[in-house]
Design an enzyme around this catalytic site. Structure first.
Site, PDB file in Angstrom:
ATOM      1  N   SER A 132       0.774  -1.134   0.075  1.00 20.41           N
ATOM      2  CA  SER A 132       0.078  -0.108   0.098  1.00 20.41           C
ATOM      3  C   SER A 132       0.977   1.313  -0.141  1.00 20.41           C
ATOM      4  CB  SER A 132      -1.062   0.014   1.322  1.00 20.41           C
ATOM      5  OG  SER A 132      -1.503   1.355   1.447  1.00 20.41           O
ATOM      6  N   HIS A 171      -0.148  -1.180  -4.799  1.00 15.72           N
ATOM      7  CA  HIS A 171      -1.691  -1.097  -4.325  1.00 15.72           C
ATOM      8  C   HIS A 171      -1.955   0.513  -4.028  1.00 15.72           C
ATOM      9  CE1 HIS A 171      -5.228  -2.836  -2.128  1.00 15.72           C
ATOM     10  NE2 HIS A 171      -5.078  -1.592  -1.365  1.00 15.72           N
ATOM     11  N   ASP A 219      -4.402   2.974  -2.736  1.00 16.80           N
ATOM     12  CA  ASP A 219      -5.727   3.189  -1.756  1.00 16.80           C
ATOM     13  C   ASP A 219      -6.287   4.559  -2.213  1.00 16.80           C
ATOM     14  OD1 ASP A 219      -3.955   1.508   0.603  1.00 16.80           O
ATOM     15  OD2 ASP A 219      -5.679   0.929  -0.137  1.00 16.80           O
ATOM     16  N   MET A 259      -9.256   7.090  -1.579  1.00 15.62           N
ATOM     17  CA  MET A 259     -10.590   7.265  -0.709  1.00 15.62           C
ATOM     18  C   MET A 259     -11.302   8.504  -1.050  1.00 15.62           C
ATOM     19  SD  MET A 259      -8.667   5.997   2.660  1.00 15.62           S
ATOM     20  CE  MET A 259      -7.460   4.514   2.835  1.00 15.62           C
ATOM     21  N   HIS A 277      -7.273   0.419  -5.455  1.00 16.30           N
ATOM     22  CA  HIS A 277      -8.518  -0.214  -4.352  1.00 16.30           C
ATOM     23  C   HIS A 277      -9.390   1.102  -4.444  1.00 16.30           C
ATOM     24  CE1 HIS A 277      -9.185  -1.528   0.042  1.00 16.30           C
ATOM     25  NE2 HIS A 277     -10.296  -1.467  -0.592  1.00 16.30           N
ATOM     26  N   MET A 318     -12.051   2.846  -2.506  1.00 10.74           N
ATOM     27  CA  MET A 318     -12.899   2.944  -1.409  1.00 10.74           C
ATOM     28  C   MET A 318     -13.826   4.306  -1.896  1.00 10.74           C
ATOM     29  SD  MET A 318     -10.037   1.878   1.392  1.00 10.74           S
ATOM     30  CE  MET A 318      -8.793   2.218   0.019  1.00 10.74           C
ATOM     31  N   MET A 320     -10.959  -7.626   3.123  1.00 10.20           N
ATOM     32  CA  MET A 320     -10.553  -6.743   4.241  1.00 10.20           C
ATOM     33  C   MET A 320     -10.290  -7.180   5.437  1.00 10.20           C
ATOM     34  SD  MET A 320      -9.929  -4.144   2.340  1.00 10.20           S
ATOM     35  CE  MET A 320      -9.487  -2.989   3.784  1.00 10.20           C
ATOM     36  N   ASP A 368      -6.001  -7.297   2.934  1.00  9.78           N
ATOM     37  CA  ASP A 368      -5.555  -5.834   3.333  1.00  9.78           C
ATOM     38  C   ASP A 368      -5.890  -5.287   4.508  1.00  9.78           C
ATOM     39  OD1 ASP A 368      -6.416  -3.025   1.354  1.00  9.78           O
ATOM     40  OD2 ASP A 368      -4.971  -3.285   2.711  1.00  9.78           O
TER      41      ASP A 368
HETATM   42  C1  DX5 Z   1      -7.032   0.718   4.467  1.00 10.70           C
HETATM   43  C2  DX5 Z   1      -6.264   0.194   3.038  1.00 10.70           C
HETATM   44  C3  DX5 Z   1      -5.063  -0.382   3.402  1.00 10.70           C
HETATM   45  C4  DX5 Z   1      -4.135   0.192   4.354  1.00 10.70           C
HETATM   46  C5  DX5 Z   1      -2.983  -0.842   4.660  1.00 10.70           C
HETATM   47  O1  DX5 Z   1      -8.209   1.222   4.344  1.00 10.70           O
HETATM   48  O2  DX5 Z   1      -7.146  -0.252   2.309  1.00 10.70           O
HETATM   49  O3  DX5 Z   1      -4.529  -1.004   2.133  1.00 10.70           O
HETATM   50  O4  DX5 Z   1      -3.396   1.178   3.715  1.00 10.70           O
HETATM   51  O5  DX5 Z   1      -2.157  -0.511   5.660  1.00 10.70           O
HETATM   52  P1  DX5 Z   1      -1.450  -1.491   6.669  1.00 10.70           P
HETATM   53  O6  DX5 Z   1      -0.744  -2.275   6.102  1.00 10.70           O
HETATM   54  O7  DX5 Z   1      -0.596  -0.413   7.472  1.00 10.70           O
HETATM   55  O8  DX5 Z   1      -2.727  -1.655   7.557  1.00 10.70           O
HETATM   56 ZN    ZN Z   2      -6.109  -1.128   0.307  1.00 14.60          ZN
END
Ligand code: DX5
Ligand code: ZN
Length: 236
Positions: free
Chosen positions: A18, A43, A45, A47, A76, A78, A147, A187
């Site tokens: 990530s 990956h 993220d 959001m 990913h 979200m 998740m 994840d």
């Molecule tokens: C959370 C993300 C993850 C997160 C993982 O919503 O989807 O990808 O960044 O980070 P760690 O490995 O630190 O939990």
């Molecule tokens: Zn993620």
């Protein structure tokens, strides 16, 4: 990289960092360092501040990072409206788009649209969402993301009670005869003390953020250690 199991049933282990813990002021260097450390894909993220209470990156940041790393990018998503910007994430260089089942009223159509745009579609489920939520779309995806934290932030504690759901998703994929095509990704909170249990439950793609970026022995060691622990557990 195919997630197909090798002749002796061993699944290809993938490490997908990530980017969330990276220093965004020098993202290009951070991506190059991840590639040099031997990870398999990146990956992202994404959001939207609505589906999750946090706001991160969009297509422009991903597009400007594309030339700094030759590895596959997965987004990913979200976000509540993945259809609206799917083509933009693909144009930015993402070869896989992961949408949340909880965000898609017409999940089957959304996944079909991503495939028709020429990218791989994947589906993610939050901790409270049952495995059955993906049972009727497995033929449209190349990955199911279970998740292991509630999405929205890095650095959270791994939820071990998701392991039976990883097993269930793996069983659904096998029952559908899609084992050579569909991988299970986990994840959230993945690190040296949690990766083995997730691998043993049936996951083969591991997203990790803080466990890689904050490892005392550096990125390359963190990646090879995580991969070795996952590989050892997945064939045990
Ligand atoms: C959370 C993300 C993850 C997160 C993982 O919503 O989807 O990808 O960044 O980070 P760690 O490995 O630190 O939990
Ligand atoms: Zn993620």
């Amino acid at each position: 990289m195919s997630s197909a199991p090798s002749p002796n049933g061993e699944r290809a282990i993938e490490i997908a960092p990530s980017v969330l813990p990276a220093d965004f002021s020098k993202l290009g260097d951070e991506l190059a360092a991840l590639e040099a450390a031997g990870v398999d894909r990146i990956h992202w993220d994404v959001m939207d501040g609505q589906f999750v209470p946090n706001l991160t990156v969009g297509p422009p940041v991903i597009a400007s990072s594309r030339r700094h790393c030759s590895l596959p990018f997965e987004a990913h998503l979200m976000v509540y409206t993945p259809d609206v910007m799917a083509a933009d994430y693909i144009a930015a260089g993402c070869s896989r788009l992961i949408v949340h089942a909880e965000a898609c009223t017409h999940l089957h159509r959304t996944l079909g649209n991503i495939n028709s745009l020429g990218a791989s579609a994947a589906v993610a489920i939050n901790p409270a969402t049952p495995a059955s939520a993906v049972a009727h779309v497995l033929d449209l995806v190349d990955l199911v993301l279970v998740m292991t934290v509630n999405p929205g932030f890095g650095g959270q504690k791994y939820i071990a009670s998701m392991e039976p759901k990883v097993r269930e998703v793996r069983a659904l994929i096998e029952a559908a005869g899609l084992s050579d095509r569909v991988a299970v990704e986990v994840d959230g909170g993945i690190g040296p003390s949690t990766v083995a249990a997730a691998a043993e439950a049936g996951a083969s793609v591991f997203v990790a953020g803080s466990a890689l970026f904050n490892h005392p022995d550096g990125l390359a060691h963190a990646v090879s250690d995580l991969r070795a622990r996952a590989a050892a557990a997945s064939i045990a």
